[in-house]
Enzyme design. Structure first.
Site, PDB file in Angstrom:
ATOM      1  N   LEU A 207       0.852  -1.187   0.000  1.00 34.80           N
ATOM      2  CA  LEU A 207       0.000   0.000   0.000  1.00 34.80           C
ATOM      3  C   LEU A 207       0.892   1.243   0.000  1.00 34.80           C
ATOM      4  CD1 LEU A 207      -2.831   1.317   0.348  1.00 34.80           C
ATOM      5  CD2 LEU A 207      -2.648   0.869   2.795  1.00 34.80           C
ATOM      6  N   HIS A 208       1.046   1.866  -1.182  1.00 35.30           N
ATOM      7  CA  HIS A 208       1.940   3.021  -1.212  1.00 35.30           C
ATOM      8  C   HIS A 208       1.532   4.112  -2.203  1.00 35.30           C
ATOM      9  CE1 HIS A 208       3.502   1.098  -4.848  1.00 35.30           C
ATOM     10  NE2 HIS A 208       3.989   2.285  -5.162  1.00 35.30           N
ATOM     11  N   ARG A 209       0.593   3.827  -3.116  1.00 31.07           N
ATOM     12  CA  ARG A 209       0.220   4.822  -4.128  1.00 31.07           C
ATOM     13  C   ARG A 209      -0.355   6.071  -3.485  1.00 31.07           C
ATOM     14  NH1 ARG A 209       1.742   4.249  -9.624  1.00 31.07           N
ATOM     15  NH2 ARG A 209       1.875   2.042 -10.000  1.00 31.07           N
ATOM     16  N   ARG A 242       6.620   6.046   3.788  1.00 33.28           N
ATOM     17  CA  ARG A 242       5.676   7.178   3.707  1.00 33.28           C
ATOM     18  C   ARG A 242       4.291   6.764   4.202  1.00 33.28           C
ATOM     19  NH1 ARG A 242       2.504   9.682  -0.010  1.00 33.28           N
ATOM     20  NH2 ARG A 242       2.805   8.012  -1.519  1.00 33.28           N
TER      21      ARG A 242
END
Length: 360
Positions: A207-209, A242
């Protein structure tokens, strides 16, 4: 002597560079590697160079943790300096990151040919920074190496046959890498034992977009789906730094323990052993297919439409119910994964040979 300057900056590019560097060396082509520094911490960068025996970058620009504009501008400035010193025959860029567009722009303005690996991919979502990067990079590239026939058709539909460039379907470099390293990953990774996952049903998730992490409604919906699925599956989520910062800042509760970002051998072993993948990553969508696993795509569109058409990947967006229902539905579904939309595992060799024959 033919000299190729390769620009990398993000984790997926390190993986692709490993295959191409090997192929270039086999062809006797000199390669200069430039790392922009876009991904820079030990788990996101250094481990890949060590594990995959990627040549040490001659230049490490150390540019990261800036806004899109500032990062791209700094990269453009520093890459230009490198190009003026090295004077390469061609600049190779991969994918769709800020490092990609900065490298292509710097080379193009100095009239150095640009080769774009993974050309022609389209999500048709211009709100994605990656979509802007890949479209602009394609337009200023001289050699467009497409991973699929769909990518070739996208370029054809955009009028690239009218431009002074070469478009080639060479297959997917990621497939080369997956097949090459899967032969040794079991001997180089202990992650299944370390996480006590042997013979346990688990979902491999990423999960990073930005579209998911910067929209708290989407982020919360996806996390809630993961939390609810812990009744039936272990959730293995290597957490992007992030994303981790946003989850902590917003005090979002996880019903499972995420893990640190992992190296490539660990990721291959997780892919081999998981029940399915749930991801917003472009690369992992394909890697799930390489290792014969279904993938739920937590985005509203995908560049890898052929996998959706083949009913191996499923678009679930950030819809909590859709994620949960599809995961439960696929828990015991077995598919053959016999098709070969990404070539035969020799894309990097094709690129090296093509450049040697067309630039020598």
């Amino acid at each position: 002597m033919l000299k190729i300057l390769t620009i990398v900056g993000a984790r997926p590019q390190f993986v692709k560079a490993a295959a191409l560097s090997r192929a270039l060396k086999k062809q006797g082509i000199k390669e200069v590697l430039v790392h922009t520094g876009q991904h820079f911490d030990k788990n996101m960068a250094e481990i890949f160079f060590t594990e995959m025996e990627i040549p040490e970058p001659k230049y490490n620009l150390g540019i990261n943790s800036l806004s899109h504009g500032a990062m791209t501008g700094r990269m453009l400035e520093e890459i230009e300096k490198v190009l003026l010193v090295e004077k390469p025959s061609v600049v190779v860029v991969f994918g769709d990151t800020n490092s990609t567009i900065a490298g292509a722009l710097a080379a193009s303005k100095l009239h150095i040919p640009v080769a774009h690996v993974e050309a022609g991919l389209r999500s048709f979502n211009m709100h994605m920074p990656e979509e802007v990067n890949r479209i602009l990079t394609d337009r200023i590239s001289d050699f467009l190496f497409c991973p699929t026939e769909t990518a070739v058709k996208n370029l054809h539909n955009e009028g690239f046959s009218n431009f002074n460039c070469k478009v080639e379907n060479i297959g997917d470099v990621m497939y080369d890498v997956a097949m090459y390293y899967s032969q040794t990953s079991e001997n180089k990774s202990t992650i299944i034992e370390d996480l006590n996952l042997k013979d346990k049903p688990f979902i491999l998730a990423t999960l990073h977009r930005q579209e998911n992490t910067d929209d708290l409604n989407r982020l919360n919906a996806i996390i809630e789906a993961f939390n609810n699925l812990t009744d039936k599956f272990h959730i293995v989520l290597p957490l992007h730094p992030r994303t981790k910062n946003i989850i902590e800042r917003e005090n979002i509760k996880l019903a499972f323990q995420p893990i640190q970002p992992v190296g490539y051998f660990d990721m291959i072993e997780l892919l081999k052993n998981c029940n399915m993948v749930v991801s917003d990553s472009g690369g992992l969508q394909k890697e799930a297919f390489f290792f014969k696993k279904h993938c739920l795509v937590t985005r509203d569109e995908t560049e890898w439409t052929e996998l959706v058409d083949l009913n191996y990947n499923f678009m679930v967006g950030a819809n909590r119910e859709a994620i949960e229902q599809k995961a439960i539905e696929l828990a015991n579904v077995s598919s053959k994964f016999n098709e070969k939309p990404y070539g035969d595992g020799n894309a990097a060799e094709k690129i090296a040979s093509y450049l040697k024959n067309n630039l020598a």
